[in-house]
Design a protein around this motif. Structure first.
Motif, PDB file in Angstrom:
ATOM      1  N   UNK A 232     -51.893 -50.367  31.947  1.00 10.43           N
ATOM      2  CA  UNK A 232     -51.911 -48.947  32.268  1.00 10.43           C
ATOM      3  C   UNK A 232     -53.008 -48.691  33.301  1.00 10.43           C
ATOM      4  N   UNK A 233     -52.659 -48.066  34.386  1.00  4.94           N
ATOM      5  CA  UNK A 233     -53.598 -47.856  35.476  1.00  4.94           C
ATOM      6  C   UNK A 233     -54.744 -46.942  35.066  1.00  4.94           C
ATOM      7  N   UNK A 234     -55.936 -47.265  35.567  1.00 10.96           N
ATOM      8  CA  UNK A 234     -57.060 -46.345  35.410  1.00 10.96           C
ATOM      9  C   UNK A 234     -56.795 -45.083  36.212  1.00 10.96           C
ATOM     10  N   UNK A 235     -57.341 -43.973  35.742  1.00 10.45           N
ATOM     11  CA  UNK A 235     -57.244 -42.720  36.495  1.00 10.45           C
ATOM     12  C   UNK A 235     -58.631 -42.098  36.558  1.00 10.45           C
ATOM     13  N   UNK A 236     -59.468 -42.653  37.438  1.00  9.68           N
ATOM     14  CA  UNK A 236     -60.831 -42.141  37.571  1.00  9.68           C
ATOM     15  C   UNK A 236     -60.876 -40.840  38.352  1.00  9.68           C
ATOM     16  N   UNK A 237     -59.807 -40.503  39.056  1.00 12.65           N
ATOM     17  CA  UNK A 237     -59.795 -39.282  39.854  1.00 12.65           C
ATOM     18  C   UNK A 237     -59.693 -38.031  38.985  1.00 12.65           C
ATOM     19  N   UNK A 238     -58.962 -38.128  37.882  1.00 15.44           N
ATOM     20  CA  UNK A 238     -58.763 -36.939  37.044  1.00 15.44           C
ATOM     21  C   UNK A 238     -60.079 -36.404  36.478  1.00 15.44           C
TER      22      UNK A 238
ATOM     23  N   UNK B  22     -62.031 -42.155  50.989  1.00 12.02           N
ATOM     24  CA  UNK B  22     -60.720 -41.514  51.038  1.00 12.02           C
ATOM     25  C   UNK B  22     -60.424 -40.774  49.738  1.00 12.02           C
ATOM     26  N   UNK B  23     -60.764 -41.399  48.600  1.00  8.98           N
ATOM     27  CA  UNK B  23     -60.539 -40.730  47.307  1.00  8.98           C
ATOM     28  C   UNK B  23     -61.339 -39.437  47.223  1.00  8.98           C
ATOM     29  N   UNK B  24     -62.620 -39.498  47.639  1.00  8.20           N
ATOM     30  CA  UNK B  24     -63.447 -38.297  47.587  1.00  8.20           C
ATOM     31  C   UNK B  24     -62.926 -37.231  48.546  1.00  8.20           C
ATOM     32  N   UNK B  25     -62.384 -37.652  49.684  1.00  6.15           N
ATOM     33  CA  UNK B  25     -61.823 -36.684  50.626  1.00  6.15           C
ATOM     34  C   UNK B  25     -60.601 -35.992  50.024  1.00  6.15           C
ATOM     35  N   UNK B  26     -59.712 -36.770  49.403  1.00  5.38           N
ATOM     36  CA  UNK B  26     -58.510 -36.197  48.799  1.00  5.38           C
ATOM     37  C   UNK B  26     -58.878 -35.177  47.718  1.00  5.38           C
ATOM     38  N   UNK B  27     -59.814 -35.565  46.844  1.00  9.82           N
ATOM     39  CA  UNK B  27     -60.212 -34.664  45.759  1.00  9.82           C
ATOM     40  C   UNK B  27     -60.948 -33.441  46.299  1.00  9.82           C
TER      41      UNK B  27
ATOM     42  N   UNK C 120     -65.508 -43.246  58.727  1.00 14.56           N
ATOM     43  CA  UNK C 120     -65.813 -41.824  58.608  1.00 14.56           C
ATOM     44  C   UNK C 120     -64.645 -40.926  58.981  1.00 14.56           C
ATOM     45  N   UNK C 121     -63.609 -41.476  59.611  1.00 18.01           N
ATOM     46  CA  UNK C 121     -62.478 -40.656  60.044  1.00 18.01           C
ATOM     47  C   UNK C 121     -61.551 -40.425  58.860  1.00 18.01           C
ATOM     48  N   UNK C 122     -61.505 -39.202  58.374  1.00 18.41           N
ATOM     49  CA  UNK C 122     -60.672 -38.847  57.229  1.00 18.41           C
ATOM     50  C   UNK C 122     -59.705 -37.745  57.668  1.00 18.41           C
ATOM     51  N   UNK C 123     -58.544 -38.092  58.222  1.00 22.07           N
ATOM     52  CA  UNK C 123     -57.646 -37.094  58.793  1.00 22.07           C
ATOM     53  C   UNK C 123     -57.084 -36.143  57.755  1.00 22.07           C
TER      54      UNK C 123
END
Length: 440
Positions: A296-302, A342-347, A426-429
């Protein structure tokens, strides 16, 4: 409040006893004795203590050096020792500037930290960031400690004022296999590992769980017995049980090409996935490793997004605001990893747009114990994700610690002595980030 903390060892040494006195010297001694017992019991318990309680150990070690020699020794100083001494000094200074009520609250937090599973991590984030703000000339008020607001810090310089809420995330948040539980499990099978090592074989035991690793050792009994059986000479190479599967296979050339632990870790991550834990023993003529993972995948983003959303509600929404996130278990070089940014940018973009936190000007990310000491200068590296459409328009110079851009990625990589992990980290479109999907 606005103060400067000294950097000389002789001056920092003066803060050790006053710092320990804030939580009670007897409490400190009792806690240090307990940590010493744990770290000496086995390698696996030592790993837990060193990962989660390095600050307590560092303070205790320096207190011992000071008591024996009457001064601190430069040859015993490294990044974590410096971080602990700096934290002690900042804490004592903050305490002296607080109101009687604020001092009482702080003393309670320090006593709680001595007993906490994650140690001083939350307090460290808040006070380290407060010092960074003061180093840039900002007056800092501890709004939450003083009971004046729900956010942690109010900082001012000239006509500018901003708010900060700090969130320290456990290394285990959202993970199927918790680090402490893994090392406690490893300790429980250590006799079998020792016997296997004596066979001079080079093997790895891959443990695949259907879901999570139970924290209760009684619930681990079947898995523990299966692992002990798998390490017996002549045992089957595959064993299945309720909720798990074991596979034992040769290490092969890995033992020689990947003695470096980080290289070995990267090798198994590339093969078995990001969410793995590895421990065991390696030598010139033997190897016995255990790799544990979950199907089962970890979900550290939630949990991270939940913490950020909670932080956003704690501001007054009348000033520019900043959420400081501290992740436990990342190194200074990890702050450059594209997938982490990228994860921090998405969140962050989900928070800013989908959840309507336009009053938050940026999220700020650092790591507990991810410190740098170069040429006598100590720092806590971090990166920020700015809000592209904030409610409050500000200039980078107004909030230098968050948006000042003090170092380029190349300068930072050169400073810590590692190569850039990608040509442009650093480029996070914005067009690559779907906030509405992430929010679901």
């Amino acid at each position: 409040m606005l103060f400067t903390v000294p950097i000389s060892l002789d001056e920092l040494a003066k803060y050790i006893q006053p710092f320990m006195a804030l939580a009670g010297e007897k409490r400190w001694m009792k806690r240090l004795d307990q940590l010493a017992t744990d770290k000496d019991a086995s390698y696996f318990r030592w790993k837990i203590v060193s990962d989660y309680h390095w600050l307590e150990l560092a303070v205790g070690f320096q207190a011992e050096v000071l008591a024996k020699e009457g001064k601190l020794r430069p040859d015993l100083i490294d990044e974590l020792i410096t971080a602990s001494l700096n934290f002690a000094a900042v804490t004592v200074e903050i305490h002296s500037h607080l109101s009687p009520k604020g001092r009482q609250v702080l003393e309670g937090r320090l006593r709680d930290a001595l007993k906490a599973e994650n140690g001083f991590a939350p307090v460290y984030l808040e006070f380290d960031l407060a010092q960074r703000l003061m180093d840039h000339g900002y007056e800092v008020e501890f709004a939450d400690l003083e009971g004046r607001a729900q956010f942690d810090l109010l900082f001012r310089r000239g006509s500018f004022a901003g708010e900060v809420e700090c969130k320290s995330l456990s290394a285990d948040a959202g993970r199927q296999v918790h680090r402490k539980d893994f090392y406690r499990f490893m300790e429980s099978i250590s006799p079998a590992l020792t016997q296997h090592a004596e066979l001079k074989q080079r093997e790895v035991l891959i443990v695949t769980l259907e879901s999570r690793l139970p924290s209760n050792q009684a619930e681990q009994r079947e898995l523990r017995r299966a692992c002990e059986t798998a390490l017996i000479p002549g045992a089957a190479t595959t064993i299945e049980g309720r909720g798990f599967q074991l596979l034992r296979r040769p290490l092969g050339g890995l033992l020689y090409s990947a003695i470096d632990q980080m290289a070995l870790y990267r090798k198994f991550k590339s093969e078995l996935g990001e969410n793995i834990h590895i421990s065991g023993a390696l030598g010139e003529d033997f190897g016995c490793l255990v790799v544990m993972r979950s199907s089962r995948e970890d979900d550290t983003s939630k949990p991270l997004l939940e913490a950020m959303r909670k932080a956003a509600t704690q501001f007054t929404e009348t000033r520019p605001s900043f959420i400081a996130v501290q992740e436990h278990g990342i190194e200074v070089a990890d702050l450059m990893l594209p997938h982490l940014r990228q994860r921090m940018a998405i969140l962050s973009y989900a928070l800013f747009s989908h959840y309507g936190a336009s009053h938050v000007n940026a999220t700020y990310v650092s790591g507990f114990g991810a410190n740098v000491l170069r040429d006598g200068i100590f720092g806590t590296p971090a990166f920020s994700i700015p809000n592209p459409q904030p409610k409050f328009s500000i200039e980078g110079g107004d909030v230098e610690p968050f948006l000042g851009g003090e170092l380029t990625d190349k300068q930072y990589a050169d400073l810590i002595g590692v190569p850039l992990p990608a040509s442009n980290i650093s480029f996070l479109p914005l067009e690559a980030v779907p906030p509405s999907e992430e929010a679901g």
